[in-house]
Design an enzyme around this catalytic site. Structure first.
Site, PDB file in Angstrom:
ATOM      1  N   HIS A  87      31.559  46.625  44.997  1.00  0.00           N
ATOM      2  CA  HIS A  87      33.021  46.750  45.053  1.00  0.00           C
ATOM      3  C   HIS A  87      33.557  47.683  43.960  1.00  0.00           C
ATOM      4  O   HIS A  87      34.665  48.192  44.079  1.00  0.00           O
ATOM      5  CB  HIS A  87      33.731  45.382  45.091  1.00  0.00           C
ATOM      6  CG  HIS A  87      33.868  44.668  43.781  1.00  0.00           C
ATOM      7  ND1 HIS A  87      33.028  43.663  43.377  1.00  0.00           N
ATOM      8  CD2 HIS A  87      34.779  44.796  42.787  1.00  0.00           C
ATOM      9  CE1 HIS A  87      33.394  43.202  42.199  1.00  0.00           C
ATOM     10  NE2 HIS A  87      34.468  43.869  41.811  1.00  0.00           N
ATOM     11  N   SER A 116      33.316  42.727  36.214  1.00  0.00           N
ATOM     12  CA  SER A 116      32.542  43.089  37.396  1.00  0.00           C
ATOM     13  C   SER A 116      31.532  44.162  37.049  1.00  0.00           C
ATOM     14  O   SER A 116      31.873  45.164  36.429  1.00  0.00           O
ATOM     15  CB  SER A 116      33.461  43.619  38.487  1.00  0.00           C
ATOM     16  OG  SER A 116      33.941  42.563  39.239  1.00  0.00           O
ATOM     17  N   ASP A 173      26.396  42.147  46.033  1.00  0.00           N
ATOM     18  CA  ASP A 173      27.459  43.028  45.525  1.00  0.00           C
ATOM     19  C   ASP A 173      26.927  43.971  44.426  1.00  0.00           C
ATOM     20  O   ASP A 173      27.254  43.822  43.258  1.00  0.00           O
ATOM     21  CB  ASP A 173      28.618  42.170  45.001  1.00  0.00           C
ATOM     22  CG  ASP A 173      29.900  42.981  44.839  1.00  0.00           C
ATOM     23  OD1 ASP A 173      29.828  44.221  44.841  1.00  0.00           O
ATOM     24  OD2 ASP A 173      30.978  42.357  44.704  1.00  0.00           O
TER      25      ASP A 173
HETATM   26  N1  ARG Z   1      37.091  38.879  43.480  1.00  0.00           N
HETATM   27  C1  ARG Z   1      36.274  39.931  42.975  1.00  0.00           C
HETATM   28  C2  ARG Z   1      37.017  40.660  41.886  1.00  0.00           C
HETATM   29  O1  ARG Z   1      37.993  40.943  41.670  1.00  0.00           O
HETATM   30  C3  ARG Z   1      35.718  40.857  44.005  1.00  0.00           C
HETATM   31  C4  ARG Z   1      36.699  41.692  44.751  1.00  0.00           C
HETATM   32  C5  ARG Z   1      36.090  42.552  45.807  1.00  0.00           C
HETATM   33  N2  ARG Z   1      35.689  41.826  46.987  1.00  0.00           N
HETATM   34  C6  ARG Z   1      36.512  41.585  48.052  1.00  0.00           C
HETATM   35  N3  ARG Z   1      36.056  40.921  49.089  1.00  0.00           N
HETATM   36  N4  ARG Z   1      37.732  42.017  48.075  1.00  0.00           N
HETATM   37  O2  ARG Z   1      37.910  40.992  41.673  1.00  0.00           O
HETATM   38  N1  GLU Z   2      35.686  40.905  40.724  1.00  0.00           N
HETATM   39  C1  GLU Z   2      36.292  41.051  39.438  1.00  0.00           C
HETATM   40  C2  GLU Z   2      36.342  42.505  38.988  1.00  0.00           C
HETATM   41  O1  GLU Z   2      36.397  43.377  39.764  1.00  0.00           O
HETATM   42  C3  GLU Z   2      35.571  40.223  38.452  1.00  0.00           C
HETATM   43  C4  GLU Z   2      35.772  38.854  38.793  1.00  0.00           C
HETATM   44  C5  GLU Z   2      36.659  38.180  37.806  1.00  0.00           C
HETATM   45  O2  GLU Z   2      37.844  38.475  37.747  1.00  0.00           O
HETATM   46  O3  GLU Z   2      36.080  37.338  37.118  1.00  0.00           O
HETATM   47  O4  GLU Z   2      36.423  42.813  37.848  1.00  0.00           O
END
Ligand code: ARG
Ligand code: GLU
Length: 720
Positions: free
Chosen positions: A89, A660, A225
């Site tokens: 991502h 991330s 991921d």
């Molecule tokens: N929750 C994770 C992070 O902020 C992954 C985001 C990307 N994945 C998704 N299915 N949108 O941010």
């Molecule tokens: N998916 C998040 C990012 O893009 C990290 C997950 C979190 O916020 O812990 O940084």
């Protein structure tokens, strides 16, 4: 028991010691202070290496392998040829930019078979930290107690510029000054930024985004991921713009990879660039976020997602067009729901309030000096946040309701052209260069635009605007719905979309192709442009001044409060909130219980991917080759002792957005996983950390190597 306890976790600590086996340690620690503050505790928890292995100045250390990837992620260097691991991502934009219908890397994955095939990504950078030193005294030189906030800011800005300029003169690196503890401490940070970063490989969407938005922020998780990049440098191993002559960067250190896997209770270290946390906010601020702004934004996003969903379900073409927007809106939506729920579950507002009571007692137990500094603080917070609330909401609606209507958001981008056109002697060449950019933007906007969706969204969002924001804090066009359309939103939306040229690609391209600065007036007559303009006018005339005054005063209160907290907890060390600087957080591999009678294991397996498989749902498609490997249990060296292929695991490291792509290291400092998310129950850790349910989610590095080796056949990279 422990020497360095964060004050904010004292309550949680009581819970830790009285229940469960969790030994989570809250905190995003400065790597060069680990030896002083954390090493003993880390070794107690199982760490076999020393703080010096993590961060050292005069010899290579783990820090030389950790990079800020792009603007908001982390990556880690895993070979002496500058090979880099991060999240799928995080690389998503680059992967999408290289994808075409013929070469659909998004759906099919991509693996370069040699250096020549690695794909350049203009604009993508990685940054390495070289050194950090505290410069608080020099930055605060000339700052006097009686100064206004503006005077103080100006003085600090001046000092910062002078100090970083001087530092830059004597160093081959970039030097910038960054504030910590809400402006109570300052560090001079030396960095090196590389500009030639190439895509080496990515798994297909069905692995890299397995589970999509449904599984996002959730455990149990089965997402692979990860993505692989490489840093390139010039012949002198220095940063350089993209060139065919560039060669792979030779890092001072690269992370060894462990195939041993992790077990419950194992020590883990997450090392990376967490973006922003606010764990020292007063109760009023937490209440504003958790009980007011989050619920409003969640409601607004829910409406958009519902409309997206309806159309995306019905048409695969639209699903592709809106996939990225949908994921973006859903990511924040889900995070905010989790955060507000977590704040309630933790009773965070009341906990904050009792911490404030303790603070007040400490103030009153002190001398006159302490009282003068801190006594008025909490009532002022109360007053400022109460005044800020309506303005905070009004600003959220500008973005999440007004400009979230794609038509209005798109039209608002033309403001720059309008303003350039007003300048007296603007050159024809400059206008032409702008036109070129706008033509490109127009093309890319319409590539992913479906007007019926936007009309549906507009209808819903405007209704909420009318329901929840008072007339004096709404843009003029929203008030017109009542004044000119007798509250008939449908009629208003219909007129807006029918009369605006911004719904019609050809009309805009035509407008642009014959554009002269005197045509700018035509923008004002367009209802979508004018709606966008109304939003700016509202901000300029009704919101900006008050909001800035309040946030300035809140910033200054927060700075003083922070200073008070540090003073109050003299002898124990409070970690600074995340600010996109390099941090280490440590914890243990451990499952958790998200709800009564529910227990989560700490790892997931490939078998779970098969259980989730749904050929009719794009987010749960399983790659044929992956299925074959599963059916044959063909996992090579990457299987766990029980013969199963593990996919992901959870641990209790304190992380946030920006973490991330961070490496998750084991007790020996070897790479065991790549961090990519938090559990839903953990998302309030930006405001208050919960050691019982706070978990970060990582993809097991053995799954990463398995996919690269067995699925993609990239054995040359495995050797590397
Ligand atoms: N929750 C994770 C992070 O902020 C992954 C985001 C990307 N994945 C998704 N299915 N949108 O941010
Ligand atoms: N998916 C998040 C990012 O893009 C990290 C997950 C979190 O916020 O812990 O940084």
């Amino acid at each position: 028991m422990r020497r360095f306890v964060c004050w904010f976790s004292i309550l949680s600590l009581l819970i830790i010691t009285t229940s469960s086996t969790s030994m989570a340690d809250e905190g995003l620690w400065l790597p060069f202070l680990l030896e002083q503050h954390n090493q003993t505790r880390m070794q107690e928890m199982g760490m076999q290496i020393s703080a010096d292995d993590i961060y050292a100045l005069n010899q290579s250390s783990m820090k030389d392998a950790i990079v800020l990837f792009g603007r908001g992620c982390t990556g880690s260097i895993v070979s002496d040829q500058g090979l880099l691991f991060t999240n799928h991502h995080c690389g998503f934009g680059s992967i999408r930019n290289h994808s075409t219908v013929e070469n659909n890397y998004l759906d099919e994955g991509f693996w370069a078979t040699n250096l020549k095939e690695e794909l350049p990504n203009p604009g993508l950078t990685i940054t390495l930290l070289k050194q950090m030193e505290e410069v608080t005294d020099s930055i605060l030189k000339g700052v006097e107690p009686g100064m206004t906030e503006a005077q103080r800011d100006a003085m600090i800005k001046n000092n910062s510029e002078r100090i970083s300029k001087n530092a830059q003169k004597n160093s081959p690196y970039n030097a910038i000054v960054r504030a910590f503890y809400n402006g109570n401490q300052f560090y001079l940070i030396y960095t090196e930024t590389f500009r030639d970063i190439r895509l080496v490989g990515t798994p297909p969407y069905s692995i890299g985004k397995f589970g999509g938005s449904t599984d996002n922020w959730m455990w149990p998780r089965h997402t692979g991921d990860f993505a692989v990049f490489r840093i390139y440098a010039n012949a002198e191993n220095q940063p350089a713009d993209y060139s065919e002559e560039n060669i792979p960067y030779k890092p001072a250190y690269h992370l060894p990879i462990s195939l041993k896997g992790v077990s419950e209770g194992d020590f883990t270290l997450v090392y990376g660039y967490p973006g922003r946390t606010s764990v020292y906010l007063p109760s009023q601020a937490v209440e504003l976020i958790a009980e007011a702004t989050n619920p409003h934004k969640v409601r607004l996003r829910q409406q958009r997602l519902d409309v997206f969903d309806k159309y995306m379900q019905a048409d695969p073409q639209i699903r592709i067009q809106y996939a990225s927007k949908d994921a973006g809106v859903a990511n924040g939506w889900k995070k905010m729901i989790g955060e507000s729920n977590g704040v309630r579950r933790l009773d965070a507002i009341n906990k904050k309030a009792s911490q404030e009571t303790a603070f007040v007692e400490w103030v009153h137990a002190g001398d006159e000096n302490r009282k003068a500094l801190y006594a008025g603080l909490l009532p002022s917070f109360e007053e400022s946040y109460a005044s800020l609330a309506p303005y905070a909401l009004a600003t959220d609606y500008m973005n999440e309701a007004g400009r979230a209507i794609e038509l209005i958001g798109f039209a608002s981008q033309f403001r720059f052209l309008y303003e350039a056109s007003q300048e007296k002697d603007v050159s024809e060449a400059y206008i032409q260069s702008l036109i070129k950019r706008y033509e490109q933007r127009t093309e890319s906007f319409f590539k992913d635009y479906h007007e019926p969706i936007d009309r549906g969204v507009a209808q819903k969002l405007l209704q909420l605007y009318l329901d929840y924001i008072p007339p004096d804090l709404r843009p003029a066009f929203v008030n017109e719905i009542n004044l000119k359309y007798r509250g008939n939103i449908e009629a208003f939306v219909d007129a807006l979309f029918t009369k605006s040229m911004f719904t019609n690609k050809n009309q805009i391209l035509e407008f642009l192709s014959s554009y002269k600065p005197r045509h700018a007036r035509r923008l004002l007559r367009d209802p979508a442009y004018s709606a966008a303009n109304d939003i700016s006018i509202l901000y300029e005339t009704r919101i900006k001044e008050t909001r800035q005054r309040l946030t300035t005063s809140i910033d200054s209160l927060q700075r003083i409060y922070m200073a008070g907290l540090i003073e109050m907890h003299e002898g124990s060390y409070l970690y600074p909130d995340a600010n996109f600087t390099l941090r280490a957080s440590y914890g243990l591999v451990e499952g958790y219980s998200p709800a009564d009678a529910v227990e989560y294991d700490y790892y997931t397996t490939l078998g779970g991917i098969m259980e989730k498989e749904d050929p009719n749902n794009y987010d749960y498609i399983v790659d044929n080759k992956l299925r074959q490997l599963f059916l044959n249990s063909d996992y090579g060296d990457y299987a766990d002792d029980d013969g199963k292929m593990r996919v992901a695991f959870v641990a209790s490291n304190h992380t946030t957005g920006g973490s991330s792509g961070s490496p998750v290291m084991n007790a020996d400092g070897h790479l065991a996983g790549i961090n990519f998310d938090r559990g839903w129950e953990a998302t309030m850790s930006d405001l208050m950390y919960d050691p019982i349910q706070g978990r970060n989610i990582a993809v097991d590095v053995r799954y990463v190597l398995f996919v690269m080796d067995k699925l993609a056949g990239a054995s040359h990279l495995i050797k590397e």
